[in-house]
Scaffold this motif. Structure first.
Motif, PDB file in Angstrom:
ATOM      1  N   VAL A 137       9.248 -56.265 -89.623  1.00  0.00           N
ATOM      2  CA  VAL A 137       8.370 -56.783 -88.573  1.00  0.00           C
ATOM      3  C   VAL A 137       9.209 -57.548 -87.554  1.00  0.00           C
ATOM      4  N   ASN A 138       8.975 -57.266 -86.291  1.00  0.00           N
ATOM      5  CA  ASN A 138       9.635 -57.980 -85.209  1.00  0.00           C
ATOM      6  C   ASN A 138       8.562 -58.584 -84.305  1.00  0.00           C
ATOM      7  N   VAL A 139       8.618 -59.916 -84.127  1.00  0.00           N
ATOM      8  CA  VAL A 139       7.637 -60.622 -83.303  1.00  0.00           C
ATOM      9  C   VAL A 139       8.367 -61.298 -82.153  1.00  0.00           C
ATOM     10  N   ASN A 140       7.932 -60.998 -80.942  1.00  0.00           N
ATOM     11  CA  ASN A 140       8.567 -61.575 -79.760  1.00  0.00           C
ATOM     12  C   ASN A 140       7.486 -62.170 -78.863  1.00  0.00           C
ATOM     13  N   THR A 141       7.373 -63.495 -78.887  1.00  0.00           N
ATOM     14  CA  THR A 141       6.417 -64.199 -78.029  1.00  0.00           C
ATOM     15  C   THR A 141       7.197 -65.211 -77.200  1.00  0.00           C
ATOM     16  N   PRO A 142       7.637 -64.839 -76.004  1.00  0.00           N
ATOM     17  CA  PRO A 142       8.503 -65.689 -75.173  1.00  0.00           C
ATOM     18  C   PRO A 142       7.951 -67.084 -74.924  1.00  0.00           C
ATOM     19  N   THR A 143       6.655 -67.246 -74.882  1.00  0.00           N
ATOM     20  CA  THR A 143       6.084 -68.562 -74.579  1.00  0.00           C
ATOM     21  C   THR A 143       6.110 -69.498 -75.782  1.00  0.00           C
ATOM     22  N   GLN A 144       6.305 -68.956 -77.019  1.00  0.00           N
ATOM     23  CA  GLN A 144       6.262 -69.789 -78.210  1.00  0.00           C
ATOM     24  C   GLN A 144       7.563 -69.780 -79.002  1.00  0.00           C
ATOM     25  N   LEU A 145       8.327 -68.668 -78.934  1.00  0.00           N
ATOM     26  CA  LEU A 145       9.556 -68.565 -79.710  1.00  0.00           C
ATOM     27  C   LEU A 145      10.752 -68.430 -78.787  1.00  0.00           C
ATOM     28  N   LYS A 146      11.822 -69.167 -79.107  1.00  0.00           N
ATOM     29  CA  LYS A 146      13.033 -69.076 -78.304  1.00  0.00           C
ATOM     30  C   LYS A 146      13.752 -67.753 -78.538  1.00  0.00           C
ATOM     31  N   SER A 147      13.593 -67.188 -79.721  1.00  0.00           N
ATOM     32  CA  SER A 147      14.213 -65.905 -80.039  1.00  0.00           C
ATOM     33  C   SER A 147      13.243 -65.098 -80.890  1.00  0.00           C
ATOM     34  N   PRO A 148      13.384 -63.778 -80.902  1.00  0.00           N
ATOM     35  CA  PRO A 148      12.471 -62.944 -81.692  1.00  0.00           C
ATOM     36  C   PRO A 148      12.539 -63.282 -83.183  1.00  0.00           C
ATOM     37  N   LEU A 149      11.404 -63.095 -83.856  1.00  0.00           N
ATOM     38  CA  LEU A 149      11.318 -63.314 -85.289  1.00  0.00           C
ATOM     39  C   LEU A 149      11.398 -61.971 -85.993  1.00  0.00           C
ATOM     40  N   ASP A 150      12.351 -61.831 -86.927  1.00  0.00           N
ATOM     41  CA  ASP A 150      12.512 -60.602 -87.690  1.00  0.00           C
ATOM     42  C   ASP A 150      12.298 -60.885 -89.174  1.00  0.00           C
ATOM     43  N   ALA A 151      11.569 -60.002 -89.833  1.00  0.00           N
ATOM     44  CA  ALA A 151      11.325 -60.159 -91.268  1.00  0.00           C
ATOM     45  C   ALA A 151      11.300 -58.799 -91.942  1.00  0.00           C
ATOM     46  N   THR A 152      11.739 -58.756 -93.189  1.00  0.00           N
ATOM     47  CA  THR A 152      11.711 -57.533 -93.999  1.00  0.00           C
ATOM     48  C   THR A 152      11.007 -57.835 -95.315  1.00  0.00           C
ATOM     49  N   VAL A 153      10.080 -57.005 -95.678  1.00  0.00           N
ATOM     50  CA  VAL A 153       9.305 -57.201 -96.903  1.00  0.00           C
ATOM     51  C   VAL A 153       9.402 -55.947 -97.751  1.00  0.00           C
ATOM     52  N   ASN A 154       9.676 -56.122 -99.045  1.00  0.00           N
ATOM     53  CA  ASN A 154       9.720 -55.012-100.001  1.00  0.00           C
ATOM     54  C   ASN A 154       8.539 -55.130-100.959  1.00  0.00           C
ATOM     55  N   GLY A 155       7.950 -54.003-101.289  1.00  0.00           N
ATOM     56  CA  GLY A 155       6.820 -54.040-102.206  1.00  0.00           C
ATOM     57  C   GLY A 155       6.364 -52.650-102.589  1.00  0.00           C
ATOM     58  N   SER A 156       5.136 -52.567-103.033  1.00  0.00           N
ATOM     59  CA  SER A 156       4.558 -51.284-103.419  1.00  0.00           C
ATOM     60  C   SER A 156       3.070 -51.318-103.129  1.00  0.00           C
ATOM     61  N   ALA A 157       2.470 -50.149-103.055  1.00  0.00           N
ATOM     62  CA  ALA A 157       1.035 -50.049-102.794  1.00  0.00           C
ATOM     63  C   ALA A 157       0.474 -48.849-103.535  1.00  0.00           C
ATOM     64  N   GLN A 158      -0.774 -48.970-103.957  1.00  0.00           N
ATOM     65  CA  GLN A 158      -1.416 -47.864-104.690  1.00  0.00           C
ATOM     66  C   GLN A 158      -2.897 -47.822-104.348  1.00  0.00           C
ATOM     67  N   ALA A 159      -3.413 -46.622-104.191  1.00  0.00           N
ATOM     68  CA  ALA A 159      -4.835 -46.415-103.936  1.00  0.00           C
ATOM     69  C   ALA A 159      -5.401 -45.510-105.020  1.00  0.00           C
ATOM     70  N   ASP A 160      -6.434 -45.975-105.683  1.00  0.00           N
ATOM     71  CA  ASP A 160      -7.088 -45.214-106.762  1.00  0.00           C
ATOM     72  C   ASP A 160      -8.487 -44.870-106.286  1.00  0.00           C
ATOM     73  N   PHE A 161      -8.705 -43.591-105.954  1.00  0.00           N
ATOM     74  CA  PHE A 161      -9.995 -43.161-105.398  1.00  0.00           C
ATOM     75  C   PHE A 161     -10.998 -42.755-106.478  1.00  0.00           C
ATOM     76  N   ASP A 162     -10.575 -42.819-107.760  1.00  0.00           N
ATOM     77  CA  ASP A 162     -11.442 -42.365-108.842  1.00  0.00           C
ATOM     78  C   ASP A 162     -12.092 -43.520-109.589  1.00  0.00           C
ATOM     79  N   ARG A 163     -11.871 -44.753-109.125  1.00  0.00           N
ATOM     80  CA  ARG A 163     -12.467 -45.895-109.806  1.00  0.00           C
ATOM     81  C   ARG A 163     -13.956 -45.923-109.559  1.00  0.00           C
ATOM     82  N   HIS A 164     -14.698 -46.253-110.616  1.00  0.00           N
ATOM     83  CA  HIS A 164     -16.143 -46.369-110.467  1.00  0.00           C
ATOM     84  C   HIS A 164     -16.659 -47.380-111.479  1.00  0.00           C
ATOM     85  N   THR A 165     -17.829 -47.861-111.190  1.00  0.00           N
ATOM     86  CA  THR A 165     -18.451 -48.841-112.072  1.00  0.00           C
ATOM     87  C   THR A 165     -19.600 -48.198-112.824  1.00  0.00           C
ATOM     88  N   ASP A 166     -19.579 -48.296-114.145  1.00  0.00           N
ATOM     89  CA  ASP A 166     -20.629 -47.701-114.954  1.00  0.00           C
ATOM     90  C   ASP A 166     -21.899 -48.543-114.871  1.00  0.00           C
TER      91      ASP A 166
END
Length: 275
Positions: free
Chosen positions: A246-275
């Motif tokens: 992610v790169n955030v550049n807001t000249p009126t609030q930050l003197k220099s751009p903000l850079d961040a890196t995030v590592n993770g995982s994601a999963q979507a289960d479309f078969d979940r249901h409630t009995d």
């Protein structure tokens, strides 16, 4: 009566009972017809006008060219669209198979609060509903219009996508969307370079998503990448090694751009249901 299987593989070879009746129509022709419908409960009114339809013989297993055009209007929601569809259609009711070749569909007008709407869809689709198998080729969808806040532009391309019990494969899938306003822009692009596998497990080398937002001089740009895996049978999608920058550049609030890196995982289960 057809017996449906319980939970398990969505791909099966259960026998199909014959369809209870036969469709065999020499041809259909409608010229400048009109239909109206009013929902008495809600008071919403719907109207089809300038309805023109031309077909050849309509029968199971017989490809038929369809040429359809009409104007649809509604007051709730507000809708005014001129629509046209051309395609060669074939169906097998016993096998629950439907094919649409040479699809050429278009719509222009007003819908969902979007004026100057222009939408098109082209391609070929083979749907085998009994076994939940789908073959798509040369599919392109494009949409432009003017929402209340600006200009909308959406494009989707799928050169080839095959979903069967023993083959899940596809070429590059690309979705590109942008909303431009007087004060800025929001754009997103999703791309899957290729898919390979089967119904139990498929994977793609990398999914890429780029999202950019600009508003009153501020800019945010994010990029997500990672291998994609999933299962048609289990109805799951997974991004086991997701990297987001992610790169955030807001000249009126930050003197220099903000850079961040995030590592993770994601999963979507479309078969979940409630009995």
């Amino acid at each position: 009566m057809r017996k449906e299987k319980g939970p398990g593989s969505i791909f099966h070879n259960s026998s199909l009972a014959p369809f209870p009746f036969v469709i065999d129509i020499d041809h259909v022709t409608l010229e400048n017809a009109a239909l109206t419908y009013t929902d008495e409960a809600s008071g919403a009114a719907y109207a089809l006008s300038k309805l023109n339809l031309s077909t050849g013989r309509i029968a199971s297993g017989v490809p038929v060219k369809i040429d359809l055009a009409f104007t649809v209007q509604s007051d709730r929601p507000v809708l005014n669209l001129e629509t046209a569809l051309k395609a060669t259609v074939a169906f097998d009711l016993d096998q629950q198979r439907y094919t649409f070749a040479g699809i050429d569909c278009s719509a222009t007008g007003l819908a969902a609060g979007v004026s100057n709407l222009a939408a098109t869809a082209k391609g070929d689709v083979d749907a085998r509903l009994a076994s939940r198998e789908f073959l798509i080729s040369g599919l392109t969808i494009a949409l432009t219009g003017k929402p209340e806040s600006g200009n909308l532009d959406v494009k989707f391309d799928s050169p080839r996508l095959t979903v069967t019990s023993d083959n899940v494969s596809g070429e590059s899938l690309v979705l590109d969307a942008a909303l431009r306003t007087a004060n800025g822009k929001l754009a997103a692009k999703f791309e899957i370079p290729g898919i390979d596998g089967n119904a139990k497990a498929f994977k793609a080398s990398a999914l890429t998503a780029i999202i950019e937002a600009q508003q009153d001089g501020a800019k945010i740009k994010s990029r997500l990448t990672g291998p994609l895996a999933g299962s048609i049978e289990a109805q799951k999608l997974e991004l086991p090694k997701l990297v987001a920058t992610v790169n955030v550049n807001t000249p009126t609030q930050l003197k220099s751009p903000l850079d961040a890196t995030v590592n993770g995982s994601a999963q979507a289960d479309f078969d979940r249901h409630t009995d």
